[in-house]
Design an enzyme around this catalytic site. Structure first.
Site, mmCIF file in Angstrom:
data_model
loop_
_atom_site.group_PDB
_atom_site.id
_atom_site.type_symbol
_atom_site.label_atom_id
_atom_site.label_comp_id
_atom_site.label_asym_id
_atom_site.label_seq_id
_atom_site.Cartn_x
_atom_site.Cartn_y
_atom_site.Cartn_z
ATOM 1 N N ASN A 11 0.880 -1.169 0.000
ATOM 2 C CA ASN A 11 0.000 0.000 0.000
ATOM 3 C C ASN A 11 0.917 1.218 0.000
ATOM 4 O O ASN A 11 1.459 1.595 1.036
ATOM 5 C CB ASN A 11 -0.895 -0.015 1.248
ATOM 6 N N LYS A 13 0.224 4.219 -0.323
ATOM 7 C CA LYS A 13 -0.381 5.457 0.202
ATOM 8 C C LYS A 13 -0.066 6.606 -0.756
ATOM 9 O O LYS A 13 0.073 6.361 -1.958
ATOM 10 C CB LYS A 13 0.107 5.724 1.629
ATOM 11 N N HIS A 96 -9.662 1.260 4.448
ATOM 12 C CA HIS A 96 -8.413 1.488 5.185
ATOM 13 C C HIS A 96 -8.694 2.459 6.336
ATOM 14 O O HIS A 96 -9.499 3.385 6.195
ATOM 15 C CB HIS A 96 -7.339 2.058 4.250
ATOM 16 N N GLU A 98 -7.145 4.879 7.435
ATOM 17 C CA GLU A 98 -6.936 6.302 7.125
ATOM 18 C C GLU A 98 -8.153 6.876 6.401
ATOM 19 O O GLU A 98 -8.484 8.059 6.556
ATOM 20 C CB GLU A 98 -5.643 6.468 6.309
ATOM 21 N N GLU A 168 -5.795 -4.715 10.341
ATOM 22 C CA GLU A 168 -4.807 -3.665 10.561
ATOM 23 C C GLU A 168 -5.143 -2.908 11.837
ATOM 24 O O GLU A 168 -5.946 -1.966 11.805
ATOM 25 C CB GLU A 168 -4.793 -2.691 9.373
ATOM 26 N N GLY A 174 2.086 2.425 10.650
ATOM 27 C CA GLY A 174 3.053 3.501 10.492
ATOM 28 C C GLY A 174 3.698 3.934 11.793
ATOM 29 O O GLY A 174 4.382 4.954 11.850
ATOM 30 N N SER A 213 3.046 -1.955 10.377
ATOM 31 C CA SER A 213 4.480 -2.009 10.667
ATOM 32 C C SER A 213 5.102 -3.378 10.397
ATOM 33 O O SER A 213 5.984 -3.816 11.133
ATOM 34 C CB SER A 213 4.769 -1.545 12.092
#
Ligand code: PGA
Length: 250
Positions: A11, A13, A96, A98, A168, A174, A213
């Site tokens: 991904n 991003k 996701h 985010e 996730e 991250g 991560s």
């Protein structure tokens, strides 16, 4: 137990440029040749054509990081699943964290995006996961189940035979903080058990990826757990050697 192929999906991003992508895509394509796992990269929309041009004929798939719930029309800024299919996408990430957090996407909207992706022949990668506060409150399983059930209610369990789920934990994305293999395994098993309640065969065949991560150094241990079928890789997917090392671990 069903034999599930491992999938490692990058991904990216909102990272990249035509120039930097080219060397990354070339290196991933070369390095992934002959690997036993499935590999894919989910790139920003403008670079789908580039991914298609570099990766066609390779064993690396490509996809997008989001998709519109609508098929066409007056939805400025949106990109439909049919458009992604037009560019040869195999995957579309939906839900996701985010998107859920920064763009206010609800479980219902994510379920509609999931259905839109499937409707155009894409494989949705449905992201689910709890925040740190939710984990500390002991509601991880209920949060993840709620996110999953929105999709089950909207599309039915059979749809999951053509989809991928990615667990996730938001606190691990991250942050450099990874769920322990056992923490991840527990949630993966809960996800599979919830799907099995509706259809044991679909549950047994479902790829459930871990994301948050994942690095070359922790991938092997994570992927060694019985219900972890690969990873959704953010930061480490931007460095070819790191991404390929994760693929090798799978
Ligand atoms: P990370 O991101 O690997 O950088 O933690 C994972 C993701 O957001 O999919």
């Amino acid at each position: 137990m069903a034999q599930r192929t491992k999938l490692v999906a990058g991904n990216w991003k909102m990272h990249g440029s035509l120039a930097s992508n080219l060397s990354l895509l070339d290196a991933v394509k070369a390095g992934a040749a002959g690997m036993a796992c499935e590999a894919a990269v989910c790139v920003p929309y403008p670079y789908l054509a580039q991914a298609r041009s570099v990766l066609t004929g390779s064993n690396v798939g490509w996809g997008a990081q989001d998709v519109s719930a609508h098929s066409q029309g007056a939805y400025t800024g949106e990109v439909s699943a049919a458009m992604l299919a037009d560019f040869g996408c195999r995957y579309a990430i939906v839900g996701h964290s985010e998107r859920r957090t920064l763009h206010g996407e609800s479980d219902q909207l994510v379920a509609e995006k999931f259905a839109a992706a499937l409707g155009s022949g894409l494989t949705p990668i449905l992201c689910v996961g709890e925040t740190l506060a939710e984990r500390e409150a002991g509601v991880t399983d209920s949060v993840v189940t709620r996110q999953l059930e929105a999709v089950l209610a909207n599309s039915g369990v059979a749809a999951l035979a053509r989809a991928v789920v990615a667990y996730e934990p938001v606190w691990a994305i991250g942050t450099g903080r990874t769920a322990t293999p056992q923490q991840a395994q527990d949630v993966h098993a809960a996800i599979r058990a919830r799907v099995a309640k509706d259809d044991a065969t679909v549950a047994a065949g479902l790829q459930v990826l871990y994301g948050g991560s994942v690095k070359a150094g922790n991938a092997k241990e994570l992927f060694g757990m019985p219900d972890i079928d690969g990873g959704l890789i953010g930061g480490a997917s931007l460095v070819a050697a790191d991404f390929l090392a994760i693929c090798a671990a799978a």
